[in-house]
Design a protein around this motif. Structure first.
Motif, PDB file in Angstrom:
ATOM      1  N   CYS A  77       0.823  -1.215   0.000  1.00  0.00           N
ATOM      2  CA  CYS A  77       0.000   0.000   0.000  1.00  0.00           C
ATOM      3  C   CYS A  77       0.850   1.256   0.000  1.00  0.00           C
ATOM      4  O   CYS A  77       2.032   1.222   0.324  1.00  0.00           O
ATOM      5  CB  CYS A  77      -0.870   0.045   1.256  1.00  0.00           C
ATOM      6  SG  CYS A  77      -1.964  -1.328   1.472  1.00  0.00           S
ATOM      7  N   LEU A  78       0.201   2.359  -0.300  1.00  0.00           N
ATOM      8  CA  LEU A  78       0.752   3.690  -0.106  1.00  0.00           C
ATOM      9  C   LEU A  78      -0.182   4.439   0.832  1.00  0.00           C
ATOM     10  O   LEU A  78      -1.403   4.382   0.681  1.00  0.00           O
ATOM     11  CB  LEU A  78       0.814   4.468  -1.423  1.00  0.00           C
ATOM     12  CG  LEU A  78       1.937   4.154  -2.388  1.00  0.00           C
ATOM     13  CD1 LEU A  78       1.730   4.902  -3.691  1.00  0.00           C
ATOM     14  CD2 LEU A  78       3.285   4.500  -1.802  1.00  0.00           C
ATOM     15  N   ILE A  79       0.410   5.115   1.810  1.00  0.00           N
ATOM     16  CA  ILE A  79      -0.346   6.010   2.682  1.00  0.00           C
ATOM     17  C   ILE A  79       0.142   7.411   2.369  1.00  0.00           C
ATOM     18  O   ILE A  79       1.336   7.694   2.519  1.00  0.00           O
ATOM     19  CB  ILE A  79      -0.117   5.682   4.173  1.00  0.00           C
ATOM     20  CG1 ILE A  79      -0.581   4.263   4.499  1.00  0.00           C
ATOM     21  CG2 ILE A  79      -0.830   6.699   5.062  1.00  0.00           C
ATOM     22  CD1 ILE A  79      -0.270   3.801   5.914  1.00  0.00           C
ATOM     23  N   PRO A  80      -0.733   8.309   1.892  1.00  0.00           N
ATOM     24  CA  PRO A  80      -0.286   9.664   1.539  1.00  0.00           C
ATOM     25  C   PRO A  80       0.386  10.367   2.719  1.00  0.00           C
ATOM     26  O   PRO A  80      -0.133  10.361   3.839  1.00  0.00           O
ATOM     27  CB  PRO A  80      -1.583  10.365   1.138  1.00  0.00           C
ATOM     28  CG  PRO A  80      -2.488   9.249   0.699  1.00  0.00           C
ATOM     29  CD  PRO A  80      -2.154   8.104   1.600  1.00  0.00           C
ATOM     30  N   CYS A  81       1.538  10.964   2.451  1.00  0.00           N
ATOM     31  CA  CYS A  81       2.315  11.628   3.501  1.00  0.00           C
ATOM     32  C   CYS A  81       1.537  12.746   4.178  1.00  0.00           C
ATOM     33  O   CYS A  81       1.691  12.957   5.387  1.00  0.00           O
ATOM     34  CB  CYS A  81       3.620  12.196   2.928  1.00  0.00           C
ATOM     35  SG  CYS A  81       4.812  10.926   2.461  1.00  0.00           S
ATOM     36  N   GLU A  82       0.697  13.453   3.422  1.00  0.00           N
ATOM     37  CA  GLU A  82      -0.012  14.588   4.019  1.00  0.00           C
ATOM     38  C   GLU A  82      -1.027  14.161   5.071  1.00  0.00           C
ATOM     39  O   GLU A  82      -1.495  14.980   5.852  1.00  0.00           O
ATOM     40  CB  GLU A  82      -0.674  15.458   2.944  1.00  0.00           C
ATOM     41  CG  GLU A  82      -1.897  14.850   2.303  1.00  0.00           C
ATOM     42  CD  GLU A  82      -1.617  14.072   1.017  1.00  0.00           C
ATOM     43  OE1 GLU A  82      -2.583  13.624   0.387  1.00  0.00           O
ATOM     44  OE2 GLU A  82      -0.427  13.924   0.654  1.00  0.00           O
ATOM     45  N   GLN A  83      -1.367  12.888   5.130  1.00  0.00           N
ATOM     46  CA  GLN A  83      -2.318  12.398   6.122  1.00  0.00           C
ATOM     47  C   GLN A  83      -1.652  11.971   7.428  1.00  0.00           C
ATOM     48  O   GLN A  83      -2.335  11.672   8.392  1.00  0.00           O
ATOM     49  CB  GLN A  83      -3.109  11.218   5.551  1.00  0.00           C
ATOM     50  CG  GLN A  83      -3.989  11.589   4.385  1.00  0.00           C
ATOM     51  CD  GLN A  83      -4.825  10.409   3.896  1.00  0.00           C
ATOM     52  OE1 GLN A  83      -4.685   9.284   4.357  1.00  0.00           O
ATOM     53  NE2 GLN A  83      -5.709  10.694   2.968  1.00  0.00           N
ATOM     54  N   VAL A  84      -0.328  11.951   7.451  1.00  0.00           N
ATOM     55  CA  VAL A  84       0.408  11.413   8.598  1.00  0.00           C
ATOM     56  C   VAL A  84       1.123  12.529   9.351  1.00  0.00           C
ATOM     57  O   VAL A  84       1.788  13.364   8.744  1.00  0.00           O
ATOM     58  CB  VAL A  84       1.431  10.352   8.116  1.00  0.00           C
ATOM     59  CG1 VAL A  84       2.273   9.837   9.266  1.00  0.00           C
ATOM     60  CG2 VAL A  84       0.720   9.205   7.413  1.00  0.00           C
TER      61      VAL A  84
END
Length: 177
Positions: free
Chosen positions: A44-51
Motif C-alpha cells: 500500500c501507499l499512505i499519503p504523507c499529508e495524512q500522517v
C-alpha cells in the motif's frame, strides 16, 4: 527503506519532469508523496499529508477488553495513541511485525491513532502521469472502502489507502471487532 540519496534523487527527477513539461507547454505535473508499506500481504501507499509522524512500535501498553486489532496504547508528544494493527483490522491477518514495522501517527477529530504496518519500504513520489492499475480480482471485503485508487508502481499493483477515512470510521465506532 529509502535512504536520503534516493529521496534527493526522486526530488531531482520531479524537478526535471516539471522542467520538461513546461518546455513542451504541457500542463504542470501534479505530484504527491506516499509511504510505501506492507499491511499483512498487501502492498500500500499512505499519503504523507495524512500522517503527523512515523515512529517505531515500542513502549506499548496493552489494553484489556478491546478488539483483537487494537494493540494497546502509547504516548506521543503527551498524547495518548490508540495503536491499531492494520493487517488484523483490514485483512484479518495476524502477522508478526518485522524490523521495518512502523507506526503512522494520525490525528482524528477527537483522538489520536497509531496505525501499525507490517513493514515500511520508504517514501515514493507519485506523479500525475503514474499509471493507474485495475483492482486485482482476488481482493474483496469491506476494507476496499478505504482504497482511494490502485497504482502500477515498481512492477506491482499498489493500493492507495485513504487513512483519514479509516480514522474517521474508527472514531465514529463504525468499525466492529
Amino acid at each position: 527503506m529509502a535512504n536520503p540519496y534516493e529521496l534527493l534523487a526522486g526530488l531531482a527527477l520531479l524537478r526535471e519532469k516539471k522542467r520538461l513539461s513546461q518546455q513542451s507547454h504541457e500542463l504542470e505535473l501534479q505530484e504527491w508523496s506516499g509511504f510505501k508499506v506492507q499491511i499483512g500481504s498487501l502492498v500500500c501507499l499512505i499519503p504523507c499529508e495524512q500522517v503527523e509522524e512515523v515512529m517505531l512500535p515500542n513502549s506499548v501498553s496493552v489494553a484489556r477488553n478491546v478488539p483483537a486489532w487494537v494493540l494497546g496504547v502509547a504516548y506521543f508528544r503527551a498524547q495518548l495513541l490508540t495503536l491499531v494493527d492494520m493487517a488484523n483490522l483490514l485483512r484479518g491477518e495476524r502477522k508478526t511485525p518485522g524490523a521495518s514495522a512502523r507506526v503512522f501517527v494520525m490525528r482524528g477529530k477527537q483522538e489520536w491513532f497509531g496505525l501499525q504496518v507490517t513493514a515500511f519500504d520508504g517514501v515514493r513520489h507519485i506523479w500525475s502521469d503514474t499509471q493507474e492499475a485495475p483492482m486485482p480480482p482476488h481482493f474483496d471485503g469491506s476494507w476496499l472502502q478505504y482504497v482511494r485508487q490502485w497504482l502500477a508502481l515498481e512492477g506491482e499493483t499498489v493500493a492507495v489507502i485513504d487513512a483519514q477515512r479509516l480514522i474517521s470510521t474508527l472514531e465514529t465506532g463504525e468499525v466492529r471487532a
